[in-house]
Design a protein around this motif. Structure first.
Motif, PDB file in Angstrom:
ATOM      1  N   GLN A 252      -5.032  -5.834  15.863  1.00 27.18           N
ATOM      2  CA  GLN A 252      -5.254  -5.785  14.428  1.00 27.18           C
ATOM      3  C   GLN A 252      -6.655  -6.243  14.032  1.00 27.18           C
ATOM      4  O   GLN A 252      -7.071  -6.077  12.891  1.00 27.18           O
ATOM      5  CB  GLN A 252      -4.196  -6.617  13.683  1.00 27.18           C
ATOM      6  CG  GLN A 252      -4.348  -8.120  13.802  1.00 27.18           C
ATOM      7  CD  GLN A 252      -3.781  -8.712  15.089  1.00 27.18           C
ATOM      8  OE1 GLN A 252      -3.490  -7.990  16.045  1.00 27.18           O
ATOM      9  NE2 GLN A 252      -3.610 -10.019  15.107  1.00 27.18           N
TER      10      GLN A 252
ATOM     11  N   GLU B 100       0.814  -1.213   0.000  1.00 28.78           N
ATOM     12  CA  GLU B 100       0.000   0.000   0.000  1.00 28.78           C
ATOM     13  C   GLU B 100       0.851   1.269   0.000  1.00 28.78           C
ATOM     14  O   GLU B 100       0.517   2.257  -0.678  1.00 28.78           O
ATOM     15  CB  GLU B 100      -0.930  -0.018   1.212  1.00 28.78           C
ATOM     16  CG  GLU B 100      -1.965  -1.125   1.157  1.00 28.78           C
ATOM     17  CD  GLU B 100      -2.758  -1.244   2.446  1.00 28.78           C
ATOM     18  OE1 GLU B 100      -3.702  -0.454   2.628  1.00 28.78           O
ATOM     19  OE2 GLU B 100      -2.413  -2.112   3.271  1.00 28.78           O
TER      20      GLU B 100
ATOM     21  N   ASP C  26      -8.195   0.618   6.528  1.00 25.87           N
ATOM     22  CA  ASP C  26      -7.991  -0.686   7.174  1.00 25.87           C
ATOM     23  C   ASP C  26      -8.868  -0.683   8.414  1.00 25.87           C
ATOM     24  O   ASP C  26      -8.488  -0.172   9.462  1.00 25.87           O
ATOM     25  CB  ASP C  26      -6.518  -0.866   7.532  1.00 25.87           C
ATOM     26  CG  ASP C  26      -6.236  -2.207   8.213  1.00 25.87           C
ATOM     27  OD1 ASP C  26      -7.162  -3.031   8.312  1.00 25.87           O
ATOM     28  OD2 ASP C  26      -5.080  -2.416   8.635  1.00 25.87           O
TER      29      ASP C  26
ATOM     30  N   VAL D 224      -5.992  -6.984  -0.106  1.00 24.70           N
ATOM     31  CA  VAL D 224      -5.716  -5.570  -0.357  1.00 24.70           C
ATOM     32  C   VAL D 224      -6.193  -5.233  -1.767  1.00 24.70           C
ATOM     33  O   VAL D 224      -5.786  -5.877  -2.743  1.00 24.70           O
ATOM     34  CB  VAL D 224      -4.218  -5.241  -0.215  1.00 24.70           C
ATOM     35  CG1 VAL D 224      -3.981  -3.756  -0.510  1.00 24.70           C
ATOM     36  CG2 VAL D 224      -3.725  -5.587   1.184  1.00 24.70           C
TER      37      VAL D 224
ATOM     38  N   GLU E  51     -15.602  -0.929   6.147  1.00 20.98           N
ATOM     39  CA  GLU E  51     -15.229  -0.175   4.940  1.00 20.98           C
ATOM     40  C   GLU E  51     -16.435   0.470   4.250  1.00 20.98           C
ATOM     41  O   GLU E  51     -16.352   1.606   3.773  1.00 20.98           O
ATOM     42  CB  GLU E  51     -14.506  -1.098   3.948  1.00 20.98           C
ATOM     43  CG  GLU E  51     -13.249  -1.748   4.474  1.00 20.98           C
ATOM     44  CD  GLU E  51     -13.507  -2.981   5.332  1.00 20.98           C
ATOM     45  OE1 GLU E  51     -12.612  -3.365   6.116  1.00 20.98           O
ATOM     46  OE2 GLU E  51     -14.617  -3.560   5.230  1.00 20.98           O
TER      47      GLU E  51
ATOM     48  N   SER F 132     -12.610  -3.813  15.782  1.00 20.69           N
ATOM     49  CA  SER F 132     -13.603  -3.510  14.757  1.00 20.69           C
ATOM     50  C   SER F 132     -14.821  -2.797  15.329  1.00 20.69           C
ATOM     51  O   SER F 132     -15.267  -3.102  16.437  1.00 20.69           O
ATOM     52  CB  SER F 132     -14.058  -4.813  14.082  1.00 20.69           C
ATOM     53  OG  SER F 132     -15.111  -4.590  13.168  1.00 20.69           O
TER      54      SER F 132
ATOM     55  N   GLU G 235     -11.353  -3.463   9.372  1.00 25.80           N
ATOM     56  CA  GLU G 235     -11.893  -4.742   9.847  1.00 25.80           C
ATOM     57  C   GLU G 235     -13.415  -4.838   9.690  1.00 25.80           C
ATOM     58  O   GLU G 235     -14.131  -5.142  10.641  1.00 25.80           O
ATOM     59  CB  GLU G 235     -11.511  -4.984  11.312  1.00 25.80           C
ATOM     60  CG  GLU G 235     -10.058  -4.692  11.653  1.00 25.80           C
ATOM     61  CD  GLU G 235      -9.062  -5.390  10.740  1.00 25.80           C
ATOM     62  OE1 GLU G 235      -9.188  -6.606  10.545  1.00 25.80           O
ATOM     63  OE2 GLU G 235      -8.169  -4.709  10.219  1.00 25.80           O
TER      64      GLU G 235
ATOM     65  N   GLU H  66     -12.081  -7.982   3.755  1.00 27.76           N
ATOM     66  CA  GLU H  66     -12.031  -9.421   4.005  1.00 27.76           C
ATOM     67  C   GLU H  66     -13.415  -9.970   4.333  1.00 27.76           C
ATOM     68  O   GLU H  66     -14.125  -9.435   5.193  1.00 27.76           O
ATOM     69  CB  GLU H  66     -11.087  -9.721   5.172  1.00 27.76           C
ATOM     70  CG  GLU H  66      -9.658  -9.238   4.941  1.00 27.76           C
ATOM     71  CD  GLU H  66      -8.763  -9.552   6.110  1.00 27.76           C
ATOM     72  OE1 GLU H  66      -8.507 -10.750   6.336  1.00 27.76           O
ATOM     73  OE2 GLU H  66      -8.343  -8.610   6.810  1.00 27.76           O
TER      74      GLU H  66
ATOM     75  N   THR I 182      -6.590   2.656  -1.238  1.00 27.77           N
ATOM     76  CA  THR I 182      -6.240   1.282  -0.915  1.00 27.77           C
ATOM     77  C   THR I 182      -7.173   0.843   0.200  1.00 27.77           C
ATOM     78  O   THR I 182      -7.455   1.605   1.128  1.00 27.77           O
ATOM     79  CB  THR I 182      -4.775   1.130  -0.458  1.00 27.77           C
ATOM     80  OG1 THR I 182      -4.545   1.908   0.724  1.00 27.77           O
ATOM     81  CG2 THR I 182      -3.821   1.591  -1.549  1.00 27.77           C
TER      82      THR I 182
ATOM     83  N   LYS J  30      -6.257   5.549   2.500  1.00 29.44           N
ATOM     84  CA  LYS J  30      -5.981   4.160   2.882  1.00 29.44           C
ATOM     85  C   LYS J  30      -6.974   3.773   3.962  1.00 29.44           C
ATOM     86  O   LYS J  30      -7.173   4.520   4.939  1.00 29.44           O
ATOM     87  CB  LYS J  30      -4.543   4.008   3.382  1.00 29.44           C
ATOM     88  CG  LYS J  30      -4.254   2.697   4.125  1.00 29.44           C
ATOM     89  CD  LYS J  30      -4.102   2.970   5.605  1.00 29.44           C
ATOM     90  CE  LYS J  30      -3.985   1.733   6.454  1.00 29.44           C
ATOM     91  NZ  LYS J  30      -3.873   2.041   7.900  1.00 29.44           N
TER      92      LYS J  30
ATOM     93  N   ASP K  33      -5.467   8.455   6.318  1.00 29.47           N
ATOM     94  CA  ASP K  33      -5.110   7.123   6.822  1.00 29.47           C
ATOM     95  C   ASP K  33      -6.174   6.700   7.826  1.00 29.47           C
ATOM     96  O   ASP K  33      -6.225   7.203   8.956  1.00 29.47           O
ATOM     97  CB  ASP K  33      -3.732   7.145   7.473  1.00 29.47           C
ATOM     98  CG  ASP K  33      -3.224   5.756   7.827  1.00 29.47           C
ATOM     99  OD1 ASP K  33      -3.990   4.783   7.679  1.00 29.47           O
ATOM    100  OD2 ASP K  33      -2.054   5.639   8.258  1.00 29.47           O
TER     101      ASP K  33
ATOM    102  N   GLU L 213      -8.272  -2.653   2.671  1.00 32.78           N
ATOM    103  CA  GLU L 213      -8.183  -4.044   3.101  1.00 32.78           C
ATOM    104  C   GLU L 213      -9.613  -4.520   3.347  1.00 32.78           C
ATOM    105  O   GLU L 213     -10.286  -4.002   4.247  1.00 32.78           O
ATOM    106  CB  GLU L 213      -7.315  -4.164   4.350  1.00 32.78           C
ATOM    107  CG  GLU L 213      -5.868  -3.753   4.097  1.00 32.78           C
ATOM    108  CD  GLU L 213      -4.942  -4.053   5.249  1.00 32.78           C
ATOM    109  OE1 GLU L 213      -5.337  -4.846   6.145  1.00 32.78           O
ATOM    110  OE2 GLU L 213      -3.834  -3.497   5.263  1.00 32.78           O
TER     111      GLU L 213
END
Length: 244
Positions: free
Chosen positions: A94, A3, A136, A224, A141, A97, A138, A164, A160, A134, A18, A162
């Motif tokens: 990480q 990224e 990220d 990603v 998004e 959420s 969890e 999932e 960018t 960017k 970010d 992430e």
């Protein structure tokens, strides 16, 4: 291509966002790009504290062109619960959420710590010079993009993300569809080749357990994704391919 390299290759002076800055792994390189202003959002209190420490260490003090917000982003302003699993007594930061509570995965090994955090909407900042974002988050998004819709239409930044399925079932369909409606092409890189979203085979490329105590994933595991404004996508892809 990671990224950071993506944003560096397509960098234009302006504001970089970010979302899910954690402890600055991407915030700091973004802040070093010429002509950049960075807005970093991190709702998890211990990570936000480390973000500030990392920025001061990297720049010899808090850089004037970096603005840190101890908040999550979403599609409305207010307060929201941030859930973080704790595995065998160790915080899994990480996985923190605002989109899920991990209740289904509580066990003798997995506990959950929750935080009431500030929720903000990117569009409420009225930014006019955003060149890169960017995300990220969890599973959050979609809400983040809903809250940034006018910014995306006005500024046409590259993104960018992430994304999932293990964090939110259907997200690899819903997020690209939302961006497609705003005139974005969503692509991913696999073994040096840039591919359209239609090439993502979810059963073989997005198979992973939603349980924080289970460490298994498909190989390859593609999570990603890169969004390019359609009117500039061909030229941007050519630049990315030349860098491969």
């Amino acid at each position: 291509m990671n990224e950071t390299d993506f944003h560096a290759r397509l960098h234009r002076p302006g504001t970089l966002i970010d979302v899910g800055a954690h402890d600055g792994l991407i915030t700091i390189p973004l802040a070093r790009l010429p002509g950049s202003r960075v807005m970093a959002f991190e709702p998890l209190p211990p990570a936000f504290a480390r973000l500030q420490v990392a920025l001061r260490a990297a720049f010899g003090g808090m850089p004037a062109h970096v603005e840190c917000h101890a908040a999550a982003l979403g599609d409305h302003a207010g307060e929201i619960t941030l859930a973080m699993p704790v595995l065998d007594g160790i915080a899994q930061e990480q996985w923190a959420s605002t989109a899920k509570d991990y209740a289904a995965h509580r066990s003798a090994r997995v506990g959950v710590e929750t935080f009431a955090v500030k929720l903000m909407r990117l569009d409420d900042f009225g930014l006019t010079d955003v060149t890169g974002i960017k995300i990220d988050a969890e599973g959050a998004e979609y809400e983040i993009l809903r809250g940034a819709r006018e910014t995306l239409l006005r500024c046409r930044p590259v993104l960018t993300l992430e994304v999932e399925e293990r964090h939110r079932e259907g997200s690899t369909w819903a997020v690209p569809a939302f961006l497609d409606a705003l005139g974005y092409d969503v692509v991913f890189e696999l073994r040096g080749e840039w591919l359209p979203m239609a090439a993502l085979d979810r059963p073989t490329m997005q198979r992973a357990s939603p349980d924080p105590s289970v460490f298994e994933a498909s190989d390859p595991y593609v999570f990603v994704f890169y969004a390019l404004p359609r009117e500039q996508a061909a030229g941007m892809l050519a630049r990315l391919q030349a860098a491969a």
